[in-house]
Design a protein around this motif. Structure first.
Motif, mmCIF file in Angstrom:
data_model
loop_
_atom_site.group_PDB
_atom_site.id
_atom_site.type_symbol
_atom_site.label_atom_id
_atom_site.label_comp_id
_atom_site.label_asym_id
_atom_site.label_seq_id
_atom_site.Cartn_x
_atom_site.Cartn_y
_atom_site.Cartn_z
ATOM 1 N N UNK A 1 48.596 49.044 33.020
ATOM 2 C CA UNK A 1 48.302 47.434 32.565
ATOM 3 C C UNK A 1 47.840 46.682 33.577
ATOM 4 N N UNK A 2 48.328 46.411 34.903
ATOM 5 C CA UNK A 2 48.081 45.556 35.930
ATOM 6 C C UNK A 2 46.920 45.852 36.546
ATOM 7 N N UNK A 3 46.800 47.308 36.694
ATOM 8 C CA UNK A 3 45.562 47.578 37.195
ATOM 9 C C UNK A 3 44.069 47.594 36.514
ATOM 10 N N UNK A 4 44.388 47.664 35.346
ATOM 11 C CA UNK A 4 43.130 47.570 34.591
ATOM 12 C C UNK A 4 42.933 45.793 34.285
ATOM 13 N N UNK A 5 43.980 45.175 34.036
ATOM 14 C CA UNK A 5 43.584 43.613 34.042
ATOM 15 C C UNK A 5 43.018 43.259 35.318
ATOM 16 N N UNK A 6 43.618 43.744 36.305
ATOM 17 C CA UNK A 6 43.165 43.252 37.870
ATOM 18 C C UNK A 6 41.738 43.599 38.056
ATOM 19 N N UNK A 7 41.110 44.503 37.323
ATOM 20 C CA UNK A 7 39.767 45.255 37.525
ATOM 21 C C UNK A 7 39.071 44.541 36.877
ATOM 22 N N UNK A 8 39.472 44.180 35.635
ATOM 23 C CA UNK A 8 38.577 43.066 34.600
ATOM 24 C C UNK A 8 38.381 41.725 35.294
ATOM 25 N N UNK B 1 38.163 40.978 38.217
ATOM 26 C CA UNK B 1 37.008 41.190 39.199
ATOM 27 C C UNK B 1 35.797 41.502 38.757
ATOM 28 N N UNK B 2 35.695 42.275 37.661
ATOM 29 C CA UNK B 2 34.557 42.617 36.871
ATOM 30 C C UNK B 2 33.862 41.358 36.321
ATOM 31 N N UNK B 3 34.707 40.571 35.851
ATOM 32 C CA UNK B 3 33.963 39.351 35.231
ATOM 33 C C UNK B 3 34.413 37.997 36.055
ATOM 34 N N UNK B 4 34.503 38.281 37.553
ATOM 35 C CA UNK B 4 34.303 37.333 38.694
ATOM 36 C C UNK B 4 35.391 35.967 38.331
ATOM 37 N N UNK B 5 36.376 36.480 37.755
ATOM 38 C CA UNK B 5 37.489 35.424 37.434
ATOM 39 C C UNK B 5 38.394 35.579 38.691
ATOM 40 N N UNK B 6 38.316 36.187 39.542
ATOM 41 C CA UNK B 6 39.023 36.040 40.985
ATOM 42 C C UNK B 6 37.948 35.737 42.155
ATOM 43 N N UNK B 7 38.343 35.333 43.270
ATOM 44 C CA UNK B 7 37.240 35.081 44.212
ATOM 45 C C UNK B 7 37.125 36.113 45.232
ATOM 46 N N UNK B 8 37.897 37.206 45.067
ATOM 47 C CA UNK B 8 37.925 38.368 46.160
ATOM 48 C C UNK B 8 37.813 39.583 45.302
ATOM 49 N N UNK B 9 37.472 40.540 45.951
ATOM 50 C CA UNK B 9 37.074 41.938 45.244
ATOM 51 C C UNK B 9 38.742 42.533 45.187
ATOM 52 N N UNK B 10 38.729 43.232 43.891
ATOM 53 C CA UNK B 10 40.120 43.842 43.507
ATOM 54 C C UNK B 10 40.122 45.311 44.531
ATOM 55 N N UNK B 11 41.085 45.366 45.257
ATOM 56 C CA UNK B 11 41.255 46.522 46.223
ATOM 57 C C UNK B 11 42.507 47.270 45.832
ATOM 58 N N UNK B 12 42.334 48.613 45.888
ATOM 59 C CA UNK B 12 43.151 49.684 45.517
ATOM 60 C C UNK B 12 44.315 49.301 46.251
ATOM 61 N N UNK B 13 44.261 48.967 47.420
ATOM 62 C CA UNK B 13 45.782 48.714 48.081
ATOM 63 C C UNK B 13 46.738 47.626 47.604
ATOM 64 N N UNK B 14 45.890 46.512 46.800
ATOM 65 C CA UNK B 14 46.790 45.738 46.255
ATOM 66 C C UNK B 14 47.760 46.344 45.038
ATOM 67 N N UNK B 15 46.961 47.341 44.424
ATOM 68 C CA UNK B 15 47.534 48.007 43.289
ATOM 69 C C UNK B 15 48.705 49.138 43.738
#
Length: 114
Positions: free
Chosen positions: A71-78, A80-94
């Motif tokens: 759930x968190x990984x897919x939400x985090x990815x979305x 990033x995809x929709x540029x709602x965060x100012x940084x790239x979603x990184x796997x290390x965060x997950x």
């Protein structure tokens, strides 16, 4: 331990031990992958060797961790995809979220079944 060491080798080897050689990088990734399979098999054996209560605690912690990771990984990815965060979603965060969730689940499980 072998998996962690091979992960460090492939993460830092191309920069510090060899000049970003594609062949060495591929060999390193394959060795890391095989060490990862060994880690999975060792973890499965460890779980089979636990008593019923510890197995239950581990299973519950893993179930919560898997759910939160998906759930968190897919939400985090979305985000990033929709540029709602100012940084790239990184796997290390997950990976950090997974580790903290599993640790919390294990601690809570042990406290609950004291």
């Amino acid at each position: 331990m072998a998996w962690v060491l091979t992960m460090a080798l492939i993460a830092f080897g191309p920069k510090f031990l060899w000049d970003n050689n594609d062949t060495l990088n591929l060999v390193g990734i394959l060795v890391n992958f095989l060490a990862g399979i060994g880690m999975i098999l060792a973890n499965k054996k460890h779980l089979n060797d636990l008593d019923e209560l510890q197995r239950k605690i581990q299973l519950e912690a893993m179930a919560i961790t898997l759910g939160i990771a998906v759930v968190a990984g897919l939400s985090y990815s979305m985000l990033d995809v929709w540029n709602l965060i100012s940084f790239d979603a990184e796997i290390s965060h997950l990976v950090i979220i997974i580790g903290l969730t599993y640790l919390t689940g294990t601690i809570v499980g042990n406290l609950r079944y004291r």
